[in-house]
Write a protein that holds these residues in place. Sequence first.
Motif, PDB file in Angstrom:
ATOM      1  N   GLY A 160      29.401  30.630  42.714  1.00  0.00           N
ATOM      2  CA  GLY A 160      29.644  31.991  43.173  1.00  0.00           C
ATOM      3  C   GLY A 160      31.039  32.188  43.726  1.00  0.00           C
ATOM      4  N   CYS A 161      31.508  31.232  44.528  1.00  0.00           N
ATOM      5  CA  CYS A 161      32.869  31.326  45.072  1.00  0.00           C
ATOM      6  C   CYS A 161      33.914  31.226  43.969  1.00  0.00           C
ATOM      7  N   ALA A 162      33.658  30.386  42.954  1.00  0.00           N
ATOM      8  CA  ALA A 162      34.610  30.265  41.843  1.00  0.00           C
ATOM      9  C   ALA A 162      34.719  31.581  41.078  1.00  0.00           C
ATOM     10  N   PHE A 163      33.575  32.204  40.760  1.00  0.00           N
ATOM     11  CA  PHE A 163      33.603  33.489  40.066  1.00  0.00           C
ATOM     12  C   PHE A 163      34.266  34.565  40.920  1.00  0.00           C
ATOM     13  N   PHE A 164      33.967  34.546  42.202  1.00  0.00           N
ATOM     14  CA  PHE A 164      34.499  35.576  43.096  1.00  0.00           C
ATOM     15  C   PHE A 164      36.018  35.441  43.239  1.00  0.00           C
ATOM     16  N   CYS A 165      36.491  34.229  43.512  1.00  0.00           N
ATOM     17  CA  CYS A 165      37.937  34.022  43.698  1.00  0.00           C
ATOM     18  C   CYS A 165      38.697  34.221  42.391  1.00  0.00           C
ATOM     19  N   GLY A 166      38.129  33.748  41.275  1.00  0.00           N
ATOM     20  CA  GLY A 166      38.781  33.973  39.996  1.00  0.00           C
ATOM     21  C   GLY A 166      38.838  35.446  39.632  1.00  0.00           C
ATOM     22  N   GLY A 167      37.779  36.200  39.969  1.00  0.00           N
ATOM     23  CA  GLY A 167      37.787  37.633  39.701  1.00  0.00           C
ATOM     24  C   GLY A 167      38.799  38.380  40.534  1.00  0.00           C
ATOM     25  N   VAL A 187      41.742  37.046  41.704  1.00  0.00           N
ATOM     26  CA  VAL A 187      43.079  36.704  41.231  1.00  0.00           C
ATOM     27  C   VAL A 187      43.364  37.369  39.887  1.00  0.00           C
ATOM     28  N   PHE A 188      42.388  37.352  38.983  1.00  0.00           N
ATOM     29  CA  PHE A 188      42.562  37.946  37.652  1.00  0.00           C
ATOM     30  C   PHE A 188      41.693  39.196  37.546  1.00  0.00           C
ATOM     31  N   MET A 189      42.020  40.170  38.377  1.00  0.00           N
ATOM     32  CA  MET A 189      41.204  41.364  38.462  1.00  0.00           C
ATOM     33  C   MET A 189      41.269  42.196  37.178  1.00  0.00           C
ATOM     34  N   ASN A 190      42.398  42.192  36.516  1.00  0.00           N
ATOM     35  CA  ASN A 190      42.589  43.007  35.312  1.00  0.00           C
ATOM     36  C   ASN A 190      42.481  42.183  34.031  1.00  0.00           C
ATOM     37  N   LYS A 191      41.840  41.042  34.106  1.00  0.00           N
ATOM     38  CA  LYS A 191      41.737  40.161  32.953  1.00  0.00           C
ATOM     39  C   LYS A 191      40.334  39.574  32.879  1.00  0.00           C
ATOM     40  N   ASP A 192      39.822  39.434  31.648  1.00  0.00           N
ATOM     41  CA  ASP A 192      38.527  38.804  31.440  1.00  0.00           C
ATOM     42  C   ASP A 192      38.712  37.293  31.346  1.00  0.00           C
ATOM     43  N   GLN A 193      38.039  36.560  32.225  1.00  0.00           N
ATOM     44  CA  GLN A 193      38.107  35.103  32.173  1.00  0.00           C
ATOM     45  C   GLN A 193      37.118  34.580  31.138  1.00  0.00           C
ATOM     46  N   PHE A 225      40.479  25.708  40.321  1.00  0.00           N
ATOM     47  CA  PHE A 225      40.550  25.821  38.867  1.00  0.00           C
ATOM     48  C   PHE A 225      40.239  27.244  38.417  1.00  0.00           C
ATOM     49  N   ALA A 226      39.294  27.898  39.083  1.00  0.00           N
ATOM     50  CA  ALA A 226      38.983  29.284  38.733  1.00  0.00           C
ATOM     51  C   ALA A 226      40.157  30.201  39.034  1.00  0.00           C
ATOM     52  N   MET A 227      40.878  29.919  40.107  1.00  0.00           N
ATOM     53  CA  MET A 227      42.044  30.730  40.446  1.00  0.00           C
ATOM     54  C   MET A 227      43.233  30.439  39.537  1.00  0.00           C
ATOM     55  N   LYS A 228      43.163  29.338  38.762  1.00  0.00           N
ATOM     56  CA  LYS A 228      44.191  29.041  37.764  1.00  0.00           C
ATOM     57  C   LYS A 228      43.762  29.449  36.364  1.00  0.00           C
ATOM     58  N   ASP A 229      42.694  30.234  36.271  1.00  0.00           N
ATOM     59  CA  ASP A 229      42.153  30.717  34.997  1.00  0.00           C
ATOM     60  C   ASP A 229      41.660  29.558  34.134  1.00  0.00           C
ATOM     61  N   LYS A 230      41.079  28.539  34.767  1.00  0.00           N
ATOM     62  CA  LYS A 230      40.469  27.420  34.053  1.00  0.00           C
ATOM     63  C   LYS A 230      38.979  27.401  34.387  1.00  0.00           C
ATOM     64  N   LEU A 231      38.299  28.438  33.944  1.00  0.00           N
ATOM     65  CA  LEU A 231      36.895  28.612  34.302  1.00  0.00           C
ATOM     66  C   LEU A 231      36.017  27.551  33.661  1.00  0.00           C
ATOM     67  N   ASP A 232      36.425  27.020  32.513  1.00  0.00           N
ATOM     68  CA  ASP A 232      35.666  25.955  31.880  1.00  0.00           C
ATOM     69  C   ASP A 232      35.529  24.751  32.801  1.00  0.00           C
ATOM     70  N   ILE A 233      36.637  24.383  33.446  1.00  0.00           N
ATOM     71  CA  ILE A 233      36.598  23.225  34.343  1.00  0.00           C
ATOM     72  C   ILE A 233      35.754  23.533  35.573  1.00  0.00           C
ATOM     73  N   SER A 234      35.829  24.757  36.079  1.00  0.00           N
ATOM     74  CA  SER A 234      35.010  25.143  37.226  1.00  0.00           C
ATOM     75  C   SER A 234      33.524  25.031  36.904  1.00  0.00           C
ATOM     76  N   LEU A 235      33.145  25.510  35.715  1.00  0.00           N
ATOM     77  CA  LEU A 235      31.746  25.391  35.302  1.00  0.00           C
ATOM     78  C   LEU A 235      31.353  23.935  35.104  1.00  0.00           C
ATOM     79  N   GLY A 236      32.277  23.136  34.561  1.00  0.00           N
ATOM     80  CA  GLY A 236      31.988  21.724  34.391  1.00  0.00           C
ATOM     81  C   GLY A 236      31.778  21.015  35.711  1.00  0.00           C
ATOM     82  N   VAL A 237      32.565  21.406  36.729  1.00  0.00           N
ATOM     83  CA  VAL A 237      32.415  20.793  38.050  1.00  0.00           C
ATOM     84  C   VAL A 237      31.105  21.211  38.703  1.00  0.00           C
ATOM     85  N   ALA A 238      30.816  22.515  38.712  1.00  0.00           N
ATOM     86  CA  ALA A 238      29.649  23.026  39.421  1.00  0.00           C
ATOM     87  C   ALA A 238      28.345  22.690  38.697  1.00  0.00           C
TER      88      ALA A 238
END
Length: 405
Positions: free
Chosen positions: A164-171, A173-179, A334-347
């Motif tokens: 949840g924190c990864a999705f929230f923080c990534g959203g 930082v990249f508010m105008n972009k689809d991760q 990683f989510a804040m660096k637009d590397k959501l794949d790694i965030s999902l892999g970690v969590a």
Amino acid sequence: MVPPDGRLEHDFEDESLAGPMDVPIKSIGLNGIQHDSISAIERTDCIMKTNFWRSLKIILFTAKINILVPFGPLAVLISYTTDDKGLVFLFSLLGIIPLAERLGFTTEQLVFFTGATAGGLLNATFGNATELIISVHALQSGMIRVVQQSLLGSILSNMLLVLGCAFFCGGIVFMNKDQVFDKANAIVNSGLLLMAVMGLLFPAVLHYTHTEVHYGKSEIALSRFSSCIMLVAYACYIAFQLKSSNDSYDPINEEGCENGGILEDEEGEAPEISKWEAIIWLAILTIWISVLSDYLVDAIEGASIAWNIPISFISVILLPIVGNAAEHASAIMFAMKDKLDISLGVAIGSSTQISMFGIPFCVVVGWIMGQPMDLNFQLFETATLFITVLVVAFMLQVSRHHIYC
């Protein structure tokens, strides 16, 4: 005067081509005899000492969180000087946090030498080493409910808090972009989680429906059988990951390069310590975490009485947060660096390993120790885990707008 044949100039050219290792360094002693000032052995010792102090500096002094390292020895000292279990528990808890973070760092350094697939699995294994060490010490003390609740809390914290924190923080930082993330790998991990939940559900259903042939014994027998099946399934999953070209843990894309067996990723990162230094520090950190975990487990009941809080809160909330502190931070970064794949892999990957390996491993270890560790996590805890896995799996399936593949 330069000779007409130019021999002196030729000699100077030859000397300029010689490297520093080719020219012996001479010095004149008190007796007037020339001898080598630095022997090969002394030079090797100097290099080893330099590498040791360099790795010691990197491990202990580069991370700001290492300011908490002295709390570990303080916990050991206080346990022998006072009877304040609350203080021993608190200091042990604080002392384990930087050790868990450094354990993750040394594992990441080892990834550069082992390759992406083996390194990713190694990273996941040592990422959960703290929880497993605490669980084994708790099993030795007969604290089965603490083991069950701490492992359950690790899964819930990874899937709810970390994700949840990864999705929230990534959203943010990249508010105008689809991760974007790889939905296929996420679905595989979700399927393994559902399988693990089924393994936890059957002993609880058997217990609460009162359909056991031998009360108590059938539940433990079913738990041990299910644990062996889950361990075999997880071993097959690891074998598949090692042989598959589609590596869900691969942090290095096709643009990465390999130089002399050392991998460099797309950002040009290189290992800060050598392979053997990483292995030695992994052993040292694991042993020190094991020592502090012993003091931590011994002080749980005393801390519960001193702080007037239930043991279940300590097991489900505090212990998982400490054990997963490094993973929490890395997934968010990683989510804040637009590397959501790694965030999902970690969590999700960490939750999969705890459910498919950590929990069955503790059941088998309890079986060896003679402790009646089973998969009956009580009805409320099992239902909570089941609903959590369903919600996360459903979210990963239907997410097509802001997070899609």
